[in-house]
Structure formats: C-alpha cells, structure tokens
Design an enzyme around this catalytic site. Structure first.
Site, PDB file in Angstrom:
ATOM      1  N   ASP A  80       1.017  -1.188   0.014  1.00 21.96           N
ATOM      2  CA  ASP A  80      -0.121  -0.130  -0.135  1.00 21.96           C
ATOM      3  C   ASP A  80       0.877   1.276  -0.067  1.00 21.96           C
ATOM      4  O   ASP A  80       2.247   1.134   0.217  1.00 21.96           O
ATOM      5  CB  ASP A  80      -0.997  -0.056   1.287  1.00 21.96           C
ATOM      6  CG  ASP A  80      -0.437   0.035   2.524  1.00 21.96           C
ATOM      7  OD1 ASP A  80       0.678  -0.651   2.630  1.00 21.96           O
ATOM      8  OD2 ASP A  80      -0.647   0.693   3.485  1.00 21.96           O
ATOM      9  N   GLU A 145       0.218  -1.127   5.854  1.00 21.25           N
ATOM     10  CA  GLU A 145       1.323  -0.853   6.644  1.00 21.25           C
ATOM     11  C   GLU A 145       1.151   0.673   7.033  1.00 21.25           C
ATOM     12  O   GLU A 145       1.236   1.175   8.342  1.00 21.25           O
ATOM     13  CB  GLU A 145       2.579  -0.925   6.046  1.00 21.25           C
ATOM     14  CG  GLU A 145       3.864  -0.787   7.031  1.00 21.25           C
ATOM     15  CD  GLU A 145       4.448   0.642   6.951  1.00 21.25           C
ATOM     16  OE1 GLU A 145       5.147   0.883   7.768  1.00 21.25           O
ATOM     17  OE2 GLU A 145       3.886   1.565   6.197  1.00 21.25           O
TER      18      GLU A 145
END
Ligand SMILES: [Zn+2]
Length: 442
Positions: A80, A145
């Site tokens: 991400d 994350e």
C-alpha cells in the site's frame, strides 16, 4: 529509452494506486486486486514455485523452500501507499509512472514498491537459474502498513503457528543515504536496529462551561494551555542510545578532521555528543530523546460559549529503553494539575534493539552493501518512524530495517510528500543487492 525489465515491472506497480485507509469504505479494493493480478503476471516463476498464504484482504506470505529450514529469513515490504495531497505540485503525475531525467517518478517507488519489486525480481531471476536458497526464505507483503493495519501481525501469527522462528527479518526503514551527515562525503547505509514507539494521548481539561460574558478564572481552555506550555518546558531527558553512538564512531574516519575525535569516542563523550545534538535543531534532537508534539486542539464549538471541556492530542515518539508508562509519568509530572487528564488513545512501545555487534546476520547485510555499493559505510541506527517489522520483534532478535537504494536528501524528503522518485540505476543496484543477500545465505 525503454526501461529495463525490472524497472518496467516497478513502473507497472506504481501505476496502480493502492492507497490504504483506516476507513475500509474508502479503500479502492479493485486497485489492490489489480496489483495482485499484475504481480502474478510479472513474477510467474515466483507464483508457480513458492507456497502462498493469503493474509487479510490483500496481504501475501510466500514460502520459498530452501535446502534447510533451520535459519529461515523473512524479507518484508508493503503493497500500500499513502494518499497524494491534492494541493501538492508533482513534476509528473503520481500514478503515471513517468521515467524521466534518470528517475522513475510517482507515489510509491521508494515507499515501498521498490522493495516489493526488488525482492520479487531478485527471486524471479534466481528461480530462472533453478537456484535453491540455503535456508527457507519467506516473503511477507502487507497491504495496510501505512494505516497501522493487522497484516503484519497476522503474518507473525501464521509463522508462530507453523513453528517458524526467523533467524533474520529485513524490512524497509534505512537506505543508502547520501549527504545525510554534514562533512561526511561517503554514502551511509543506515540499517535500523530499533525503532521509536509512537503513542498518542488525549489531554483533557474539564470545568464549568457557560456564557462567554461571565468567564471564571482558570477555565478548561486556560488549564489546557498551561498544561501544553508545561509539557513544552519539560523536555524528556536526552540520552544517546547505543546504536546512535555506534553510528558516530563508524562515521568518524570519514568525518571532517575537527569532529573526528568527538565522534570516534562517542561512548566516552556521549553526554557531550548528546548536548550537541539537542542544540543542533529539531531533527538531530529527535535522535537523542523521546519527543512530544501537541497536535490537535479543540474547545468550545461556538465563539460566545465557554468550553466545558478542552482537549489536545499529544503524540509521543518513545525512545528505546523507555516505555508508554514511563512517558505517561513524565507528562503527568510536567503537567502537575489534577484537573487535566491523559487518556491513552494509541499505545505503541519502542522496539527492542536487534543484535548488531559481532552479529553474523548484521555482518551479512554489511558485506552485501560493500559488494554492491562499494563506497558506502554501513551502520546501525534507530528509526524515528514505525514499520511493520515491529511485529516481528516478538519472534526474532535480528530484525533489520533497510531498503537497498541510494537516496539523496531530496528523495528522502519526498517520501509521504511530493515528487517521490527512485533513480533508475539505483533501482537496479537494489535488485542486485537482494539477489546477493539470498545467494549468500548459508
Ligand atoms: Zn513504508
């Protein structure tokens, strides 16, 4: 110019806007699906030969069986990226993957798709030669994350359940930093051996509200303001952690003459070094102590109403060696007002310090740096930010945070900001570094 094979793959992943969000409704799950599909296409051997466990909605955990499973290694990265600020002015659109002036531009090549593709391409190249690693190699790629999600902790749970105790874990964090230290001309490969803990408190002052025409003394807003000033006037004690002292002594031979003795004798002169850092500004000071930032503020919703509650958000970055509890005690003592309350909103303890002195795993990273980056000096350091790897400290004593890419100061500042970009040659070096790391496992 046609990009190299590895760079074209990175370009493709940068073009897919996998922006994470803590609000599930705001996540473009189709983008994450497309990213995973693209990876299957770009890394066919990896997907054919490694065993895959899906983690959460879009996280991946691969196992590459090695000749031995005794000292397994985990290579981490995250899929991400953070959103793009609409007001920021990018030289090239953040999701076009433009290659120009020796860089691949966009959101994500440094944080952290360069690591994703670097790891996967290194594995793919080795599989093309039917290479078998000496030890099991696990690839752990989380998809949340940036929003402190659960993919990494879920991966740790899966490994624990399978009885896997990693010998070494490598995640993002440090880099081959150019011009990081004044006067030091060599690039420094900083490998994070610990990270500060990030925790947040809500500071709340309560009292009687009422009409703004009849204010009482020391109402909630005044109390809160006083508390904020008291926190500001009571900085946490500064104390250089051992990895920071090690960093200075490793840099000493490459520092300008007058600074050399001070840096080389860091252990003896730690108090002096610490003072120098604290005086040198906000960034160096953060290396030496727990920091506090009062961020959000709120009081009355109307300008003619006295607030009955005034609140402030307090974000603390806790130094290894301290704790959330000791931080709270320090803040309460500084505030010393029983009408001001601290509620813990997010609790993040600092990580333990990974082994690095006479440590074969750390030495292996250093040798790979010397091989690929020649002139770079490798050193441990303490990371200011948090990475997914913190979850792995529960099952491994050798958790390192390092992305094998050269980064200038401007590039480091572009992370989570605008004009993020990776050098096209620098990316190839990184792929090679991951490949050498896997090849050199014993
Ligand atoms: Zn990252």
């Amino acid at each position: 110019m046609t990009p190299s094979r590895a760079l074209a793959k990175l370009q493709r992943l940068v073009q897919i806007p996998t922006i994470s969000s803590s609000d599930a409704a705001l996540i473009d799950t189709a983008a994450f699906d497309r990213l995973l599909e693209a990876m299957v296409e770009l890394f066919p051997l990896l997907h054919a030969r490694l065993e895959l466990t899906r983690v959460g909605a879009h996280g991946l955990l691969f196992r590459w069986a090695g000749a031995s499973a005794e000292r397994p290694v985990v290579l981490m990265a995250h899929l991400d990226v953070v959103p793009v600020d609409a007001d920021s002015s990018w030289t090239h659109p953040p999701f076009d993957g433009v290659i120009a002036d020796g860089y691949l531009w966009g959101r994500g090549p440094l944080d952290d798709k360069g690591c994703v593709v670097g790891i996967c391409e290194a594995v793919e190249l080795l599989l093309e030669r039917d290479f078998v690693p000496a030890q099991d190699v696990w690839l752990s790629f989380g998809a949340d994350e940036e929003v402190f999600g659960t993919d990494a902790s879920d991966a740790v749970a899966i490994l624990t359940e399978r009885g896997v105790r990693p010998w070494m874990v490598l995640d993002e964090g440090g880099a081959v930093a150019h011009d990081a230290f004044p006067g030091v001309t060599r690039p420094v490969a900083v490998v994070g051996v610990a990270e500060k803990g990030s925790s947040s408190f809500e500071m709340r002052a309560e009292g009687r509200g009422g009409h703004a025409s009849m204010p009482a003394r020391m109402g909630p807003t005044a109390r809160l303001a006083r508390a904020i000033l008291r926190i500001e006037r009571s900085p946490f004690p500064a104390k250089l952690p051992a990895p920071a002292i090690e960093l200075f002594s490793r840099l000493a031979p490459h520092a300008p003459g007058p600074l050399r003795p001070l840096m080389a004798n860091g252990a003896k002169l730690a108090p002096l070094l610490t003072r120098a850092l604290v005086l040198a500004g906000a960034e160096p000071a953060a290396l030496a102590r727990t920091t506090v930032a009062v961020t959000t503020l709120s009081g009355s919703p109307a300008i003619n109403v006295i607030a009955s509650t005034a609140k402030a958000g307090v974000n603390v970055r806790i130094m290894p060696g301290e704790s959330v509890a000791s931080t709270r005690r320090h803040l309460e003592k500084a505030i010393s007002d029983e009408h001001v309350h601290l509620d813990l909103l997010e609790s993040g303890e600092p990580s333990p310090v990974s082994l690095y002195e006479d440590e074969p795993a750390f030495n292996l990273l250093e040798e790979c740096v010397a091989e690929v980056f020649g002139d770079a000096v490798t050193s441990p350091y303490v990371l200011m930010g948090a990475t997914d790897s913190r979850h792995f400290t529960a099952i491994c004593e050798r958790v390192y945070r390092f992305a094998p890419f050269r980064m200038s100061k401007a590039q480091r500042e572009s992370i989570h900001s605008y004009d993020e970009r990776i050098g096209t040659d620098d990316f190839e070096e990184g792929v090679r570094w991951y490949g050498r790391l896997i090849e050199r496992l014993t």
